[in-house]
Design a protein around this motif. Structure first.
Motif, PDB file in Angstrom:
ATOM      1  N   PRO A  24       0.836  -1.201   0.000  1.00 55.39           N
ATOM      2  CA  PRO A  24       0.000   0.000   0.000  1.00 55.39           C
ATOM      3  C   PRO A  24       0.868   1.248   0.000  1.00 55.39           C
ATOM      4  O   PRO A  24       2.031   1.206   0.405  1.00 55.39           O
ATOM      5  CB  PRO A  24      -0.805  -0.120   1.297  1.00 55.39           C
ATOM      6  CG  PRO A  24      -0.025  -1.049   2.154  1.00 55.39           C
ATOM      7  CD  PRO A  24       0.742  -1.957   1.236  1.00 55.39           C
ATOM      8  N   PRO A  25       0.306   2.369  -0.439  1.00 58.74           N
ATOM      9  CA  PRO A  25       1.101   3.599  -0.441  1.00 58.74           C
ATOM     10  C   PRO A  25       1.466   4.013   0.988  1.00 58.74           C
ATOM     11  O   PRO A  25       0.761   3.663   1.929  1.00 58.74           O
ATOM     12  CB  PRO A  25       0.171   4.629  -1.088  1.00 58.74           C
ATOM     13  CG  PRO A  25      -1.196   4.077  -0.929  1.00 58.74           C
ATOM     14  CD  PRO A  25      -1.059   2.579  -0.898  1.00 58.74           C
ATOM     15  N   PRO A  26       2.536   4.762   1.126  1.00 63.02           N
ATOM     16  CA  PRO A  26       2.917   5.198   2.473  1.00 63.02           C
ATOM     17  C   PRO A  26       1.892   6.182   3.021  1.00 63.02           C
ATOM     18  O   PRO A  26       1.196   6.842   2.267  1.00 63.02           O
ATOM     19  CB  PRO A  26       4.270   5.885   2.251  1.00 63.02           C
ATOM     20  CG  PRO A  26       4.252   6.317   0.830  1.00 63.02           C
ATOM     21  CD  PRO A  26       3.438   5.294   0.103  1.00 63.02           C
ATOM     22  N   PRO A  27       1.805   6.271   4.333  1.00 64.29           N
ATOM     23  CA  PRO A  27       0.863   7.238   4.915  1.00 64.29           C
ATOM     24  C   PRO A  27       1.344   8.659   4.632  1.00 64.29           C
ATOM     25  O   PRO A  27       2.524   8.886   4.347  1.00 64.29           O
ATOM     26  CB  PRO A  27       0.922   6.925   6.417  1.00 64.29           C
ATOM     27  CG  PRO A  27       2.246   6.287   6.617  1.00 64.29           C
ATOM     28  CD  PRO A  27       2.559   5.559   5.341  1.00 64.29           C
ATOM     29  N   PRO A  28       0.435   9.612   4.694  1.00 65.76           N
ATOM     30  CA  PRO A  28       0.859  10.998   4.477  1.00 65.76           C
ATOM     31  C   PRO A  28       1.816  11.434   5.581  1.00 65.76           C
ATOM     32  O   PRO A  28       1.807  10.864   6.679  1.00 65.76           O
ATOM     33  CB  PRO A  28      -0.450  11.792   4.546  1.00 65.76           C
ATOM     34  CG  PRO A  28      -1.411  10.912   5.257  1.00 65.76           C
ATOM     35  CD  PRO A  28      -0.975   9.495   5.016  1.00 65.76           C
ATOM     36  N   PRO A  29       2.648  12.427   5.291  1.00 63.90           N
ATOM     37  CA  PRO A  29       3.590  12.879   6.322  1.00 63.90           C
ATOM     38  C   PRO A  29       2.849  13.438   7.535  1.00 63.90           C
ATOM     39  O   PRO A  29       1.778  14.023   7.407  1.00 63.90           O
ATOM     40  CB  PRO A  29       4.404  13.968   5.619  1.00 63.90           C
ATOM     41  CG  PRO A  29       3.613  14.367   4.429  1.00 63.90           C
ATOM     42  CD  PRO A  29       2.745  13.207   4.072  1.00 63.90           C
ATOM     43  N   LEU A  30       3.454  13.207   8.682  1.00 66.90           N
ATOM     44  CA  LEU A  30       2.866  13.732   9.918  1.00 66.90           C
ATOM     45  C   LEU A  30       3.121  15.226  10.022  1.00 66.90           C
ATOM     46  O   LEU A  30       4.129  15.733   9.527  1.00 66.90           O
ATOM     47  CB  LEU A  30       3.489  13.028  11.123  1.00 66.90           C
ATOM     48  CG  LEU A  30       3.219  11.533  11.225  1.00 66.90           C
ATOM     49  CD1 LEU A  30       4.040  10.930  12.363  1.00 66.90           C
ATOM     50  CD2 LEU A  30       1.744  11.274  11.438  1.00 66.90           C
ATOM     51  N   PRO A  31       2.214  15.951  10.647  1.00 68.85           N
ATOM     52  CA  PRO A  31       2.470  17.380  10.847  1.00 68.85           C
ATOM     53  C   PRO A  31       3.695  17.569  11.729  1.00 68.85           C
ATOM     54  O   PRO A  31       4.023  16.705  12.547  1.00 68.85           O
ATOM     55  CB  PRO A  31       1.208  17.893  11.543  1.00 68.85           C
ATOM     56  CG  PRO A  31       0.341  16.725  11.790  1.00 68.85           C
ATOM     57  CD  PRO A  31       0.972  15.511  11.196  1.00 68.85           C
ATOM     58  N   PRO A  32       4.392  18.672  11.543  1.00 69.14           N
ATOM     59  CA  PRO A  32       5.598  18.902  12.343  1.00 69.14           C
ATOM     60  C   PRO A  32       5.255  19.088  13.822  1.00 69.14           C
ATOM     61  O   PRO A  32       4.160  19.513  14.169  1.00 69.14           O
ATOM     62  CB  PRO A  32       6.182  20.185  11.751  1.00 69.14           C
ATOM     63  CG  PRO A  32       5.015  20.881  11.124  1.00 69.14           C
ATOM     64  CD  PRO A  32       4.084  19.792  10.660  1.00 69.14           C
ATOM     65  N   ALA A  33       6.216  18.754  14.649  1.00 70.68           N
ATOM     66  CA  ALA A  33       6.056  18.968  16.094  1.00 70.68           C
ATOM     67  C   ALA A  33       6.576  20.364  16.441  1.00 70.68           C
ATOM     68  O   ALA A  33       7.391  20.935  15.718  1.00 70.68           O
ATOM     69  CB  ALA A  33       6.851  17.917  16.863  1.00 70.68           C
ATOM     70  N   GLN A  34       6.078  20.901  17.536  1.00 70.56           N
ATOM     71  CA  GLN A  34       6.549  22.213  17.981  1.00 70.56           C
ATOM     72  C   GLN A  34       7.979  22.066  18.482  1.00 70.56           C
ATOM     73  O   GLN A  34       8.317  21.144  19.221  1.00 70.56           O
ATOM     74  CB  GLN A  34       5.644  22.759  19.091  1.00 70.56           C
ATOM     75  CG  GLN A  34       5.949  24.192  19.439  1.00 70.56           C
ATOM     76  CD  GLN A  34       4.847  24.833  20.276  1.00 70.56           C
ATOM     77  OE1 GLN A  34       3.885  24.183  20.666  1.00 70.56           O
ATOM     78  NE2 GLN A  34       5.009  26.117  20.543  1.00 70.56           N
ATOM     79  N   LEU A  35       8.832  22.964  18.018  1.00 75.04           N
ATOM     80  CA  LEU A  35      10.241  22.925  18.373  1.00 75.04           C
ATOM     81  C   LEU A  35      10.457  23.529  19.751  1.00 75.04           C
ATOM     82  O   LEU A  35       9.689  24.397  20.199  1.00 75.04           O
ATOM     83  CB  LEU A  35      11.058  23.683  17.334  1.00 75.04           C
ATOM     84  CG  LEU A  35      10.948  23.175  15.887  1.00 75.04           C
ATOM     85  CD1 LEU A  35      11.684  24.117  14.940  1.00 75.04           C
ATOM     86  CD2 LEU A  35      11.498  21.765  15.782  1.00 75.04           C
TER      87      LEU A  35
END
Length: 188
Positions: A24-35
């Protein structure tokens, strides 16, 4: 010892190749975390930019897919001496032989021609079924074989009697957006 390891590695690679046929296709990228040290406002802005970029990539992907599909549909139209709209009137199960050695259950779809867009003398009724089996599952006109009785399909075929031997492509009529077919079925 090295031969054994080499044989195991080759066997593993060959086995992995068939297993990877339907990944299956890879999952969408996760949103960035707060730095660390990043303010809430800066993080919200960076998150908004991330979402905009994902939306833009989705729009580009959809546009590219539509252009490819239109080009493919044009090629299928040009390659098909027969084009008809047919309604699925029954679906049963039959046993078919695959690759000369294995039998599987296959839907057997009976269709009735309702309109002809190209070609002449199409039979009133014809049947379709699976054409083969891969590591991903059965092959063939899956939209038709998984359709509901009453669904209509645009059938592209070569010369000869409509059926598995002449089938080029089948599309659900409701999803098919070519001008030629839309104009042909507009009166229904």
């Amino acid at each position: 010892m090295l031969r054994t390891i080499g044989a195991i590695a080759i066997a593993g690679a060959l086995h992995a190749g068939t297993a990877l046929a339907c990944v299956p296709p890879p999952p969408p990228p996760l949103p960035p975390a707060q730095l660390d040290g990043e303010s809430d406002a800066d993080f919200a802005h960076r998150l908004e930019l991330f979402e905009r970029e994902r939306e833009h990539e989705a729009e580009l992907s959809a546009a590219s897919g539509t252009a490819w599909a239109n080009g493919y549909e044009n090629a299928v139209w040009e390659a098909s001496p027969q084009v008809v709209v047919a309604r699925l009137i029954s679906r049963e199960t039959t046993r078919i032989e695959i690759a000369g050695y294995r039998e599987i259950n296959s839907p057997l779809a009976t269709l009735e021609v309702t309109q002809t867009a190209r070609g002449a003398g199409a039979p009133e009724r014809f049947t379709l079924q699976y054409t083969g089996l891969t590591s991903c599952g059965p092959t063939g006109p899956l939209d038709v074989l998984e359709g509901e009785v009453g669904d209509e399909f645009v059938i592209f075929a070569g010369t000869g009697a409509l059926g598995m031997k002449t089938l080029i492509k089948a599309y659900p009529a409701i999803d098919f957006r070519r001008r030629r077919i839309a104009a042909m079925t507009a009166g229904d």
